[in-house]
Scaffold this motif. Structure first.
Motif, PDB file in Angstrom:
ATOM      1  N   LEU A   3      -6.913 -59.055 -20.749  1.00  0.00           N
ATOM      2  CA  LEU A   3      -6.510 -57.709 -20.652  1.00  0.00           C
ATOM      3  C   LEU A   3      -5.772 -57.338 -21.932  1.00  0.00           C
ATOM      4  CD1 LEU A   3      -5.277 -57.100 -16.894  1.00  0.00           C
ATOM      5  CD2 LEU A   3      -7.574 -56.625 -18.002  1.00  0.00           C
ATOM      6  N   LEU A   4      -4.951 -57.982 -22.622  1.00  0.00           N
ATOM      7  CA  LEU A   4      -4.165 -57.782 -23.823  1.00  0.00           C
ATOM      8  C   LEU A   4      -5.145 -57.513 -24.738  1.00  0.00           C
ATOM      9  CD1 LEU A   4      -1.424 -57.182 -25.104  1.00  0.00           C
ATOM     10  CD2 LEU A   4      -1.549 -59.527 -25.662  1.00  0.00           C
ATOM     11  N   MET A   5      -6.231 -58.299 -24.762  1.00  0.00           N
ATOM     12  CA  MET A   5      -7.266 -58.271 -25.945  1.00  0.00           C
ATOM     13  C   MET A   5      -7.926 -56.866 -25.803  1.00  0.00           C
ATOM     14  SD  MET A   5      -8.635 -62.223 -25.614  1.00  0.00           S
ATOM     15  CE  MET A   5     -10.264 -61.772 -26.146  1.00  0.00           C
ATOM     16  N   VAL A  45      -4.562 -55.819 -34.699  1.00  0.00           N
ATOM     17  CA  VAL A  45      -5.253 -56.930 -34.947  1.00  0.00           C
ATOM     18  C   VAL A  45      -4.339 -58.058 -34.636  1.00  0.00           C
ATOM     19  CG1 VAL A  45      -6.262 -58.399 -36.934  1.00  0.00           C
ATOM     20  CG2 VAL A  45      -6.920 -55.774 -36.720  1.00  0.00           C
ATOM     21  N   VAL A  46      -3.091 -58.226 -34.941  1.00  0.00           N
ATOM     22  CA  VAL A  46      -2.313 -59.258 -34.462  1.00  0.00           C
ATOM     23  C   VAL A  46      -2.090 -59.538 -33.069  1.00  0.00           C
ATOM     24  CG1 VAL A  46       0.293 -60.085 -34.477  1.00  0.00           C
ATOM     25  CG2 VAL A  46      -0.909 -59.312 -36.745  1.00  0.00           C
ATOM     26  N   LEU A  92      -6.900 -54.258 -24.295  1.00  0.00           N
ATOM     27  CA  LEU A  92      -6.158 -53.017 -24.689  1.00  0.00           C
ATOM     28  C   LEU A  92      -5.699 -52.923 -25.985  1.00  0.00           C
ATOM     29  CD1 LEU A  92      -4.232 -51.040 -22.998  1.00  0.00           C
ATOM     30  CD2 LEU A  92      -2.225 -52.747 -23.198  1.00  0.00           C
ATOM     31  N   ALA A  93      -5.656 -53.928 -26.775  1.00  0.00           N
ATOM     32  CA  ALA A  93      -5.732 -54.055 -28.383  1.00  0.00           C
ATOM     33  C   ALA A  93      -6.836 -53.003 -29.003  1.00  0.00           C
ATOM     34  CB  ALA A  93      -5.690 -55.209 -29.028  1.00  0.00           C
ATOM     35  N   VAL A  94      -8.214 -53.535 -28.424  1.00  0.00           N
ATOM     36  CA  VAL A  94      -9.370 -52.869 -28.898  1.00  0.00           C
ATOM     37  C   VAL A  94      -9.229 -51.307 -28.425  1.00  0.00           C
ATOM     38  CG1 VAL A  94     -11.853 -52.801 -28.758  1.00  0.00           C
ATOM     39  CG2 VAL A  94     -10.583 -54.742 -28.861  1.00  0.00           C
ATOM     40  N   TRP A  95      -8.978 -51.079 -26.932  1.00  0.00           N
ATOM     41  CA  TRP A  95      -9.168 -49.696 -26.378  1.00  0.00           C
ATOM     42  C   TRP A  95      -8.287 -48.875 -27.168  1.00  0.00           C
ATOM     43  CZ3 TRP A  95      -6.160 -47.294 -22.259  1.00  0.00           C
ATOM     44  CH2 TRP A  95      -6.481 -46.239 -21.842  1.00  0.00           C
ATOM     45  N   LEU A  96      -6.954 -49.316 -27.478  1.00  0.00           N
ATOM     46  CA  LEU A  96      -5.989 -48.282 -28.203  1.00  0.00           C
ATOM     47  C   LEU A  96      -5.995 -48.537 -29.594  1.00  0.00           C
ATOM     48  CD1 LEU A  96      -2.851 -49.243 -25.993  1.00  0.00           C
ATOM     49  CD2 LEU A  96      -4.232 -47.464 -25.609  1.00  0.00           C
ATOM     50  N   GLY A  97      -6.535 -49.507 -30.029  1.00  0.00           N
ATOM     51  CA  GLY A  97      -6.615 -49.660 -31.670  1.00  0.00           C
ATOM     52  C   GLY A  97      -7.713 -48.440 -32.477  1.00  0.00           C
ATOM     53  N   ILE A  98      -8.716 -48.456 -32.050  1.00  0.00           N
ATOM     54  CA  ILE A  98      -9.723 -47.924 -32.730  1.00  0.00           C
ATOM     55  C   ILE A  98      -9.384 -46.457 -32.437  1.00  0.00           C
ATOM     56  CG2 ILE A  98     -12.050 -47.218 -32.548  1.00  0.00           C
ATOM     57  CD1 ILE A  98     -12.774 -50.055 -31.573  1.00  0.00           C
ATOM     58  N   PRO A  99      -9.123 -45.957 -31.279  1.00  0.00           N
ATOM     59  CA  PRO A  99      -8.645 -44.292 -31.453  1.00  0.00           C
ATOM     60  C   PRO A  99      -7.692 -43.956 -32.061  1.00  0.00           C
ATOM     61  CG  PRO A  99      -8.656 -45.473 -29.145  1.00  0.00           C
ATOM     62  CD  PRO A  99      -9.218 -46.205 -29.960  1.00  0.00           C
ATOM     63  N   THR A 100      -6.639 -44.965 -31.962  1.00  0.00           N
ATOM     64  CA  THR A 100      -5.352 -44.668 -32.874  1.00  0.00           C
ATOM     65  C   THR A 100      -5.670 -44.729 -34.372  1.00  0.00           C
ATOM     66  OG1 THR A 100      -4.115 -45.741 -31.138  1.00  0.00           O
ATOM     67  CG2 THR A 100      -3.123 -45.662 -33.173  1.00  0.00           C
ATOM     68  N   VAL A 101      -6.366 -45.638 -34.845  1.00  0.00           N
ATOM     69  CA  VAL A 101      -6.666 -45.355 -36.351  1.00  0.00           C
ATOM     70  C   VAL A 101      -7.464 -44.385 -36.661  1.00  0.00           C
ATOM     71  CG1 VAL A 101      -7.876 -46.743 -38.238  1.00  0.00           C
ATOM     72  CG2 VAL A 101      -6.331 -47.957 -36.474  1.00  0.00           C
ATOM     73  N   THR A 102      -8.473 -43.888 -35.788  1.00  0.00           N
ATOM     74  CA  THR A 102      -9.406 -42.765 -36.010  1.00  0.00           C
ATOM     75  C   THR A 102      -8.255 -41.557 -36.036  1.00  0.00           C
ATOM     76  OG1 THR A 102     -11.167 -43.757 -34.812  1.00  0.00           O
ATOM     77  CG2 THR A 102     -11.269 -41.447 -35.161  1.00  0.00           C
TER      78      THR A 102
END
Length: 847
Positions: A218-220, A181-182, A222-232
């Motif tokens: 792109l950074l935004m 999120v940061v 990347l945060a969404v693309w990596l964040g959701i599967p990581t938390v899952t």
């Protein structure tokens, strides 16, 4: 000319003059320039004086000794200055200074004493860099803590001494959310800054800010693309592994194994479930938390009366036999020697709840289904055994509209009966029988049941039926293995309509002739007494007395020109009724197998005729009838009595041809049964057109869940199904409409409906007052429940005699005070009205 208001303010005049003078002095060598401390008052009177002063400065700052080219100075007219200085006189002054700086050749730096009045320049701490530094420091801390908690999650040996696995998992999820999120909001901030500057700055800077905005965007992403599967993945980490300390699987007749937890594998009792130990997970999840002790024995409790031991050579536990439709909690039990104290300890761990989806009832005439002493075999009783298999519960449990269950009673790989939920069979010999069955509407798998018939102490008999006339029948008792002499026989005539015995006859011989007074369904039970006083009995197959003297049963499969093998009846290829068959492709081969004629005798043989000509039997004893022309054909089944030589046509089937211009073939992959969200792929690419001048132009897909794709050219399409909570139904019957160039249309239905099962609910216990799962005797311990949906009932179990039960969410929180030091297993059962029950447990150590 009139004075500009700019020059009428003394403070602004003095400020502009001083700034201009200091800038010129700082860029001019000390040897050649006379220090300028004040500006002539002539500047205040007219703008012409300003121009002259600037020209004088240009001359002074160019050393006379340098051979530089002559600088052409562009004269500025008084009128031009007047026109511009009305708007911004300070800008004119700045422009002239810039012209001077550009025209001035490089000046050699000369060491000169510093001006004591000059302001000292010092380093300034930028607010932007402070914020960037703080952000990087925060991300470094979050990354470090995430690494620590992930290590705890990966190494269960730390769970009890440092922090529980669940707490480490929850913290790791929180830190992962904070981290991504940061990063996302940092990307949003700098993306906004770059977009703002892109819209407001000069043209020369636009490319730089465009590139910056693209990078932060792109950074935004990347945060969404990596964040959701990581938390899952973190939220799912460990859960499946805990349940997979031991893998349950089903062993199918073809030797294939399928995990019992796989949604496509339906668990139908009676069945055997095999268990395999996952060594790596067992070591990390069980042995490491116990300090890697020396295990003396390891067993698995099936909760069906069986406790099976571990075999180190096969790394498995063998199998457990489940005969009832219910939930079986499976636990792992071990005894070990504590390496620190040398004590012998025991540990029990619950692995999973194994739920049987449906059940097949075994109705045994004059007996009941039992198991052996080890509870690993189904026992049908002593031979002979007359068994009735009833699979109506499968039809009810899965909402089937057709009793399409195929049975292979003798285990030879050939189905003796098709499309029926109830089947009867006699077992005459004492041996282990493998009963196989398949439910094409639900699953492509073949299931098996192993049932043992025991050896009796008396001879095994069977009753043969011979029809003498429309109502007169003869019953002969035959023995499978003749071992003793029989002194007396008794026959009982049973009316199957009400289960009563309508007549009994005692005879000295093994044969009885009987004249039935009424039509109906009957069976004959024969009892006998040996010379040494032993008694036993056997029962005939069911038979019908009435107008129709014969009843014919057979299995029918078909093979069209496009098929590679014989397939079950399919309405798109052939239509079958009791008296006629209509084929839709030529040539079509009809294969008749397992032909049975009732009543039957050992002296009766069966043959088949096509248009009056005998059809040769194939190697398996069946008959292949080839329909190659459009003429009407006649198939006859003929029964011949070997003793008298008399032949009787017992079945006549008319065959006609109804060629279809469009033959739609719809396949579904990977299966027709799954858990939501259930994605399937429909394939109509093998559709056949019997007209060479025609072709398919449109496909219309109706998925039966409200979505329709009209007139598209996709022959292969994917769709995702969900359980319909509104109608509490997970059955879908998708339809495909095929349209050709000549506007022919064909509606194709799936052979089996799509069945979607509800997703599993989740329930978790938290120890709010003692998250470390360790408390002292007498302390107040507070528990809480987190559950999906609205439960109908909640049951807490704190010990053998300590339970708490309530409705809905009335006791999602509970508390207890424990007075004895022990390792307690706190369990909870959450019941739902429209979902399976959910169980959870947590360990609590009282010191």
């Amino acid at each position: 000319m009139p004075k500009d208001p700019f020059f009428q303010t003394e403070d602004l005049q003095q400020k502009s003059q001083t700034a201009w003078a200091e800038k010129v002095v700082s860029q001019t060598p000390q040897e050649k320039v006379v220090p300028i401390t004040t500006v002539s008052a002539e500047v205040q009177k007219s703008t012409e004086t300003i121009v002259k002063n600037v020209q004088n400065v240009e001359k002074k700052i160019i050393p006379e000794s340098q051979s530089s080219p002559v600088i052409e100075q562009k004269e500025t007219s008084i009128s031009e200055i007047e026109a511009t200085t009305e708007n911004n006189p300070e800008e004119i002054l700045e422009q002239k200074l810039n012209q001077v700086e550009q025209k001035t050749p490089p000046i050699k730096k000369v060491n000169a004493p510093q001006n004591s009045n000059r302001q000292r320049s010092g380093s300034r701490l930028s607010f932007r860099w402070v914020m960037i530094g703080c952000l990087l420091f925060l991300l470094l801390i979050v990354w470090g803590l995430s690494f620590v908690f992930y290590s705890m999650l990966a190494d269960p040996s730390q769970q009890r001494t440092i922090i529980p696995r669940q707490a480490a998992q929850d913290l790791l999820i929180t830190f992962a959310w904070v981290f991504f999120v940061v990063i996302f909001f940092v990307g949003v901030f700098f993306f906004t800054v770059n977009i703002t500057r892109l819209l407001s700055k000069k043209r020369s800077k636009k490319l730089v800010y465009s590139f910056g905005a693209f990078i932060w965007f792109l950074l935004m992403l990347l945060a969404v693309w990596l964040g959701i599967p990581t938390v899952t993945s973190i939220s799912q980490a460990g859960e499946s592994k805990i349940d997979r300390i031991v893998d349950p699987y089903v062993l199918l007749p073809d030797g294939a194994t399928y995990a019992a937890s796989e949604p496509r594998v339906l668990l139908i009792a009676p069945t055997k479930i095999f268990y395999q130990l996952n060594s790596d997970i067992y070591k990390s999840r069980v042995l490491l938390p116990l300090g890697s002790p020396d295990v003396t024995w390891l067993t698995l409790s099936c909760w069906n009366g069986q406790e099976i031991g571990y075999d180190s050579e096969t790394n498995g536990f063998g199998s457990c036999l489940y005969t009832e439709k219910k939930i079986y909690p499976v636990t792992l039990n071990l005894q070990y020697v504590d390496r620190q104290t040398g004590e012998i300890k025991q540990d029990t761990r619950k692995l999973a709840d194994l739920s049987m989806d449906a059940k097949i009832d075994f109705d045994i005439v004059d007996g009941e289904l039992t198991t052996n002493d080890k509870a690993d075999e189904v026992l049908l009783g002593e031979a002979p055994v007359k068994l009735r298999l009833d699979a109506q519960d499968i039809v009810t449990a899965f909402g089937l509209t057709s009793n399409e269950i195929n049975w292979d009673i003798d285990g030879d790989g050939e189905y003796e009966s098709l499309q029926t939920a109830i089947i009867k069979q006699q077992f005459l010999r004492s041996q282990l029988y493998t009963i196989r069955y398949q439910i094409p509407w639900l699953s492509p798998y073949v299931y098996s049941i192993q049932a043992r018939v025991l050896q009796p102490e008396t001879p095994v008999c069977q009753v043969n039926i011979i029809q003498q006339s429309d109502s007169v029948y003869r019953f002969d008792v035959k023995f499978v293995e003749w071992s003793e002499k029989i002194s007396q026989y008794a026959f009982a005539i049973k009316d199957l309509a009400n289960g009563s015995v309508i007549d009994q006859k005692k005879v000295r011989w093994n044969s009885l002739q009987y004249d039935f007074l009424q039509w109906g369904d009957y069976a004959v039970k024969a009892a006998f007494i040996t010379q040494d006083g032993k008694t036993s009995s056997c029962e005939s197959d069911d038979f019908m007395v009435g107008d129709v003297a014969y009843e014919v049963d057979y299995d029918l499969t078909i093979k069209s020109p496009t098929d590679q093998k014989f397939l079950a009846i399919n309405e798109s290829r052939v239509t079958v009724s009791e008296e006629w068959i209509s084929v839709k492709e030529l040539p079509t081969t009809l294969r008749f197998t397992d032909i049975e004629v009732f009543p039957r005798t050992t002296e009766t043989s069966t043959t088949m005729l096509l248009d009056g000509q005998a059809v040769l039997a194939n190697a398996d004893g069946g008959y292949d009838v080839i329909i190659a022309t459009q003429w009407e054909h006649m198939i006859q089944i003929q029964s011949t009595n070997q003793e008298s030589g008399q032949s009787t046509i017992v079945e006549t089937i008319a065959v006609d041809t109804d060629l279809q211009w469009v033959i739609g073939k719809l396949l579904v992959r990977p299966d027709t049964v799954g858990t939501e969200p259930f994605e399937v792929e429909f394939d109509a690419s093998t559709t056949k057109i019997n007209d060479p001048d025609d072709e398919v132009v449109y496909f219309t897909w109706d998925f039966w869940d409200g979505e329709v794709k009209q007139n598209i050219n996709q022959a292969i399409i994917k769709h995702t199904y969900y359980f319909d909570e509104d109608s509490a139904d997970g059955r879908y019957n998708p339809q495909l409409t095929i349209t050709t160039k000549k506007w022919r249309e064909l509606v194709v239905d799936l052979d089996n409906p799509i069945i979607v099962k509800r997703s599993l609910r989740d329930a978790r216990i938290s120890i709010d007052s003692h998250p470390g799962q360790i408390a002292k005797t007498g302390e107040f311990v507070k528990f809480s429940l987190t559950a999906d949906g609205v439960p109908s009932r909640v049951t807490w179990t704190f010990g053998p005699d300590d339970t708490l039960e309530c409705a809905a969410r009335e006791c999602t929180e509970a508390s207890r005070t424990f007075t004895e030091a022990w390792e307690y297993t706190i369990q909870i059962k959450v019941e739902y009205e429209d979902h399976p029950d959910v169980l959870d447990e947590v360990e609590l150590i009282i010191q």
